[in-house]
Design an enzyme around this catalytic site. Structure first.
Site, PDB file in Angstrom:
ATOM      1  CG  HIS A 222      32.508  23.223  79.482  1.00  0.00           C
ATOM      2  ND1 HIS A 222      33.124  22.032  79.207  1.00  0.00           N
ATOM      3  CD2 HIS A 222      31.190  23.019  79.247  1.00  0.00           C
ATOM      4  CE1 HIS A 222      32.216  21.139  78.826  1.00  0.00           C
ATOM      5  NE2 HIS A 222      31.030  21.725  78.837  1.00  0.00           N
TER       6      HIS A 222
ATOM      7  CD  GLU B  82      27.429  21.312  78.584  1.00  0.00           C
ATOM      8  OE1 GLU B  82      26.393  20.643  78.726  1.00  0.00           O
ATOM      9  OE2 GLU B  82      28.544  20.822  78.366  1.00  0.00           O
TER      10      GLU B  82
ATOM     11  CB  CYS C 293      37.258  23.709  83.027  1.00  0.00           C
ATOM     12  SG  CYS C 293      35.765  22.990  82.301  1.00  0.00           S
TER      13      CYS C 293
ATOM     14  CG  ASP D 164      35.632  18.116  76.560  1.00  0.00           C
ATOM     15  OD1 ASP D 164      36.180  17.832  77.644  1.00  0.00           O
ATOM     16  OD2 ASP D 164      34.719  18.955  76.477  1.00  0.00           O
ATOM     17  CB  SER D 165      33.617  15.144  79.361  1.00  0.00           C
ATOM     18  OG  SER D 165      33.576  16.557  79.487  1.00  0.00           O
TER      19      SER D 165
ATOM     20  CB  CYS E 299      38.814  16.961  78.640  1.00  0.00           C
ATOM     21  SG  CYS E 299      37.965  16.667  80.195  1.00  0.00           S
TER      22      CYS E 299
END
Ligand code: DGL
Length: 302
Positions: A196, A163, A194, A21-22, A84
């Protein structure tokens, strides 16, 4: 293409599956797979030096993802899970053509799963990063699955908020209202496109539940979790994360190997491309399991 430098990388002869993932969001996918296969040998790489991918173009993300795969291939990974949403949307088709290693993204299985949940004339919403939405990839694959009613919305702010640990409460729900207040009434399934976003699911559920006066359920590989309850007679809105479809893809990969035991000795390695201490701190937002210390590597030209 530049060859990645492989600093501190191990070369043990274990068979393993890699996740990429990024940053740390893909750990939500990794954790689902490892919950299902607790002794699976895994490698996780977060390219946090070049994060976020969500605001970058397809060529750049494809180059970054290619460099990540070269690194993971050098670690003897036998399956690459692109955990991702952005790289899956804009790069995976090209990566599959370039690499001999099997590469799985989050789009295909996830769209098939969402399509199977939707009744005629109802709608699917896709929430992703700016480039995931701009790529139109989810919309196209949903169409291949017979779904034409799709509403998409880029929600890039969810990424830094989660985050920072701001995944619930006033600020998180204000961000949800900013992006979602015009979501159509006929949406029954909301795809968290996504990786996240599963950690932002409570704020999304509270916002949608209150806006639409409907119960909201999160559906993942762990099963269903009711995040917002409402007495209304309408069917619940389902927030769908990509974990079940990725777990199924990994199951299928393992099942295709007669000697799949060789993938199981419980080994896990974590790699990042910048600031390992900070990477480890943010990683704990996305994974409840104890993670190994991340090792710093550099990829390509950065
Ligand atoms: N995890 C990334 C994704 O699924 C989001 C973060 C980013 O923009 O790089 O798209």
């Amino acid at each position: 293409m530049n060859t990645p430098s492989i600093a501190q990388a191990g070369h043990e002869k274990k068979r393993r599956i890699a996740f990429f993932d990024s940053g740390q969001g893909g750990l939500t996918v990794w954790e689902s797979v490892v919950s299902r296969h607790p002794t699976l040998n895994t490698i996780y790489l977060g390219d946090n030096a070049r994060y976020p991918y969500g605001n970058k173009g397809a060529d750049t993300v494809t180059r970054y993802a290619s460099e990540a795969i070269l690194f993971l291939a050098a670690q003897r990974a036998e399956l690459i899970v692109v955990a991702c949403g952005t790289a899956s949307s804009v790069a995976v088709e090209r990566l599959k053509q370039v690499f001999r290693l099997p590469v799985v993204g989050i789009v295909e299985g996830f769209c098939a799963e969402a399509a199977a949940l939707i009744a005629n004339n109802r709608r699917i919403a896709v929430l992703g990063t700016r480039f995931t939405v701009a790529s139109g990839r989810f919309e196209a694959v949903l169409r291949q699955n017979g779904i034409n009613n799709v509403w998409q919305r880029a929600c890039p702010l969810f990424v830094p908020l989660v985050e920072e640990g701001v995944s619930q409460g006033e600020i998180a729900e204000a961000a949800c209202r900013m992006y979602l207040s015009d979501i159509p009434d006929d949406v029954d399934v909301v795809m968290l496109a996504c990786t996240h976003f599963p950690r932002f699911a409570s704020a999304i559920a509270n916002t949608l539940g209150a806006l639409k006066n409907r119960t909201v359920i999160l559906r993942s590989s762990e099963g269903d979790t009711r995040l917002y309850s409402c007495a209304s007679a309408q069917d619940p809105i389902i927030l769908l994360d990509s974990s079940s479809s990725v777990v199924s893809a990994v199951d299928a990969f393992l099942a295709s190997h007669a000697n799949q035991n060789e993938f199981h000795s419980g080994e896990c390695s974590l790699y990042c491309t910048d600031a390992p201490a900070r990477f480890a701190q943010v990683a704990q937002v996305f994974a409840q399991k104890t993670l190994p210390e991340p090792k710093l590597i550099s990829l390509g030209s950065l």
